[in-house]
Design an enzyme around this catalytic site. Structure first.
Site, PDB file in Angstrom:
ATOM      1  N   ASN A  50       0.639  -1.142  -0.043  1.00 18.64           N
ATOM      2  CA  ASN A  50      -0.133  -0.201  -0.241  1.00 18.64           C
ATOM      3  C   ASN A  50       0.845   1.348  -0.148  1.00 18.64           C
ATOM      4  O   ASN A  50       0.639   2.210  -0.611  1.00 18.64           O
ATOM      5  CB  ASN A  50      -1.071   0.010   1.447  1.00 18.64           C
ATOM      6  CG  ASN A  50      -1.325   1.373   1.395  1.00 18.64           C
ATOM      7  OD1 ASN A  50      -2.530   1.647   0.869  1.00 18.64           O
ATOM      8  ND2 ASN A  50      -1.000   1.996   2.524  1.00 18.64           N
ATOM      9  N   SER A  93      -3.702   3.292  -8.910  1.00 14.33           N
ATOM     10  CA  SER A  93      -4.181   4.496  -8.773  1.00 14.33           C
ATOM     11  C   SER A  93      -5.194   4.574 -10.315  1.00 14.33           C
ATOM     12  O   SER A  93      -4.981   4.030 -11.296  1.00 14.33           O
ATOM     13  CB  SER A  93      -3.434   5.530  -8.901  1.00 14.33           C
ATOM     14  OG  SER A  93      -4.162   6.730  -9.162  1.00 14.33           O
ATOM     15  N   TYR A 150       4.459   9.234 -11.017  1.00 12.73           N
ATOM     16  CA  TYR A 150       3.465   8.410 -10.385  1.00 12.73           C
ATOM     17  C   TYR A 150       2.508   7.418 -11.139  1.00 12.73           C
ATOM     18  O   TYR A 150       2.483   6.312 -10.794  1.00 12.73           O
ATOM     19  CB  TYR A 150       2.430   9.533  -9.684  1.00 12.73           C
ATOM     20  CG  TYR A 150       1.609   8.796  -8.786  1.00 12.73           C
ATOM     21  CD1 TYR A 150       1.771   8.220  -7.594  1.00 12.73           C
ATOM     22  CD2 TYR A 150       0.189   9.085  -8.941  1.00 12.73           C
ATOM     23  CE1 TYR A 150       0.804   7.622  -6.634  1.00 12.73           C
ATOM     24  CE2 TYR A 150      -0.891   8.353  -8.268  1.00 12.73           C
ATOM     25  CZ  TYR A 150      -0.441   7.680  -6.878  1.00 12.73           C
ATOM     26  OH  TYR A 150      -1.467   7.311  -6.142  1.00 12.73           O
ATOM     27  N   LYS A 177       2.329   3.540 -11.450  1.00 12.30           N
ATOM     28  CA  LYS A 177       1.491   2.623 -11.085  1.00 12.30           C
ATOM     29  C   LYS A 177       0.954   1.919 -12.458  1.00 12.30           C
ATOM     30  O   LYS A 177       0.180   0.650 -12.015  1.00 12.30           O
ATOM     31  CB  LYS A 177       0.039   3.654 -10.421  1.00 12.30           C
ATOM     32  CG  LYS A 177       0.284   4.324  -9.329  1.00 12.30           C
ATOM     33  CD  LYS A 177       0.306   3.230  -8.191  1.00 12.30           C
ATOM     34  CE  LYS A 177       0.247   4.072  -6.702  1.00 12.30           C
ATOM     35  NZ  LYS A 177       0.717   3.359  -5.522  1.00 12.30           N
TER      36      LYS A 177
HETATM   37  P1  NAD Z   1      -1.272   8.322   2.686  1.00 16.50           P
HETATM   38  O1  NAD Z   1       0.029   9.176   2.685  1.00 16.50           O
HETATM   39  O2  NAD Z   1      -1.848   8.617   4.065  1.00 16.50           O
HETATM   40  O3  NAD Z   1      -0.350   6.892   2.809  1.00 16.50           O
HETATM   41  C1  NAD Z   1       0.896   6.429   2.277  1.00 16.50           C
HETATM   42  C2  NAD Z   1       1.678   5.803   3.313  1.00 16.50           C
HETATM   43  O4  NAD Z   1       2.787   5.275   2.752  1.00 16.50           O
HETATM   44  C3  NAD Z   1       1.959   6.710   4.574  1.00 16.50           C
HETATM   45  O5  NAD Z   1       1.755   5.770   5.881  1.00 16.50           O
HETATM   46  C4  NAD Z   1       3.516   6.683   4.460  1.00 16.50           C
HETATM   47  O6  NAD Z   1       3.944   7.171   5.851  1.00 16.50           O
HETATM   48  C5  NAD Z   1       3.961   5.361   4.056  1.00 16.50           C
HETATM   49  N1  NAD Z   1       5.127   5.358   3.428  1.00 16.50           N
HETATM   50  C6  NAD Z   1       5.562   6.523   2.313  1.00 16.50           C
HETATM   51  N2  NAD Z   1       6.685   6.274   2.098  1.00 16.50           N
HETATM   52  C7  NAD Z   1       7.080   5.266   2.725  1.00 16.50           C
HETATM   53  C8  NAD Z   1       8.443   4.443   3.021  1.00 16.50           C
HETATM   54  N3  NAD Z   1       9.488   4.844   2.248  1.00 16.50           N
HETATM   55  N4  NAD Z   1       8.315   3.376   3.681  1.00 16.50           N
HETATM   56  C9  NAD Z   1       7.381   3.144   4.299  1.00 16.50           C
HETATM   57  N5  NAD Z   1       6.278   3.656   4.302  1.00 16.50           N
HETATM   58  C10 NAD Z   1       6.085   4.815   3.543  1.00 16.50           C
HETATM   59  O7  NAD Z   1      -1.911   8.187   1.290  1.00 16.50           O
HETATM   60  P2  NAD Z   1      -2.823   7.055   0.897  1.00 16.50           P
HETATM   61  O8  NAD Z   1      -3.839   7.824  -0.010  1.00 16.50           O
HETATM   62  O9  NAD Z   1      -3.197   6.229   1.927  1.00 16.50           O
HETATM   63  O10 NAD Z   1      -2.005   6.094  -0.075  1.00 16.50           O
HETATM   64  C11 NAD Z   1      -2.094   4.880   0.027  1.00 16.50           C
HETATM   65  C12 NAD Z   1      -1.853   4.264  -1.310  1.00 16.50           C
HETATM   66  O11 NAD Z   1      -2.999   4.540  -2.178  1.00 16.50           O
HETATM   67  C13 NAD Z   1      -0.710   4.495  -2.161  1.00 16.50           C
HETATM   68  O12 NAD Z   1       0.029   3.643  -2.879  1.00 16.50           O
HETATM   69  C14 NAD Z   1      -1.336   5.717  -2.983  1.00 16.50           C
HETATM   70  O13 NAD Z   1      -0.612   5.797  -4.264  1.00 16.50           O
HETATM   71  C15 NAD Z   1      -2.613   4.839  -3.297  1.00 16.50           C
HETATM   72  N6  NAD Z   1      -3.731   5.747  -4.147  1.00 16.50           N
HETATM   73  C16 NAD Z   1      -4.370   7.015  -3.258  1.00 16.50           C
HETATM   74  C17 NAD Z   1      -5.232   7.837  -3.747  1.00 16.50           C
HETATM   75  C18 NAD Z   1      -5.935   8.779  -2.925  1.00 16.50           C
HETATM   76  O14 NAD Z   1      -6.710   9.473  -3.591  1.00 16.50           O
HETATM   77  N7  NAD Z   1      -5.738   8.828  -1.728  1.00 16.50           N
HETATM   78  C19 NAD Z   1      -5.602   7.664  -5.151  1.00 16.50           C
HETATM   79  C20 NAD Z   1      -5.070   6.398  -5.760  1.00 16.50           C
HETATM   80  C21 NAD Z   1      -3.991   5.625  -5.340  1.00 16.50           C
END
Ligand code: NAD
Length: 247
Positions: free
Chosen positions: A85, A136, A149, A153
């Protein structure tokens, strides 16, 4: 308690979508190991459910990845579920991008996924478990300033399909979830006031058929389905959770 006696690893489990997935799996009885860089945040999630434990570390470091697998196997003797994730979304046009920016994005969004998956796989195969990769909506609908990005993905989506093919006869399912706009920290634009941030969010929400951001829990619902036996015939799929955005 659909996941009793199962062991899951969720990267980036201290916030947003990862946190919601970790809590959902833990509520169904799984022992969930969450991984992140900030101990205080991980500790807060652990307090919410006693089935959750954590490992602090940066998953772009291969030694940390080795440690995640080693500690999980020492403590729980098995890995059933891996949720890749953790992710990061750089927003930059190609006129500004350097190869260091590429490395930063791909080391987390792609390399770390390969590293952890390959190292956790022997136990996942032994337990006929399953893997979820977070993609994504941008993988198939790339937007301006998002080349690193959405490129990362897109790679993750094809890894999901190929790994599903390669692991099907071993009883391991591999699927991806492609969220649209989900309200998490990833949307925090640096330098915006609260009002500006709200305006920015509202302007995006208007473009979504369902007319609002999704919640991390709405993504966790699909993750729970995919890791459960209810999805026993589902592999190599990319599940959109985007309020119709991708359409
Ligand atoms: P978020 O920023 O809350 O979560 C990302 C998490 O990854 C955080 O807990 C962060 O600390 C952790 N992280 C980042 N770099 C890291 C590293 N080097 N080592 C360990 N942990 C690390 O954002 P989110 O929206 O919960 O994102 C979760 C996933 O969902 C991601 O892969 C993101 O690309 C994907 N995503 C999110 C959205 C959205 O709208 N929120 C949309 C499409 C995809």
């Amino acid at each position: 308690m659909k996941l009793e006696n199962k062991v899951a690893i969720v990267t980036g489990g201290s916030s947003g979508i990862g946190k919601a997935i970790a809590l959902r799996l833990a509520n169904e009885g799984a022992n969930v190991v969450i991984v992140g860089r900030h101990e205080r945040d991980l500790e807060e999630v652990k307090k919410e459910n006693s089935n959750i434990s954590y490992i602090v570390g940066d998953i772009t470091d291969s030694l940390v990845v080795d440690r995640i697998v080693k500690i999980t196997l020492e403590k729980f003797k098995r890995i059933d579920i891996l949720v890749n994730n953790a992710g990061w979304c750089p927003v930059q046009p190609i006129t500004e991008i350097t190869v260091d920016d590429y490395d930063k994005a791909f080391n987390l969004d792609v390399r770390a996924v390969v590293d952890l998956t390959s190292k956790a796989l022997p136990s996942i195969i032994e337990n006929k478990g399953n893997i979820i990769n977070l993609s994504s909506v941008g993988a198939t609908n790339p937007g301006i300033n998002l080349s690193m990005y959405t490129g990362a993905k897109a790679a993750i989506e094809n890894f999901t399909r190929v790994w599903a093919l390669e692991l099907a006869d071993k009883g391991v399912r591999v699927n991806a979830i492609a969220p649209g706009a989900i309200r998490t920290n990833i949307w925090n634009v640096p330098g915006l006031t609260k009002e500006e941030a709200k305006k920015h969010e509202d302007s995006i929400a208007k473009t979504i058929p369902i007319k609002r951001f999704g919640t991390p829990e709405e993504v966790a619902n699909i993750a729970m389905f995919l890791v459960s036996n209810e999805a026993s015939y589902v592999t190599g799929s990319i599940y959109s959770v985007d309020g119709g955005m991708g359409v």
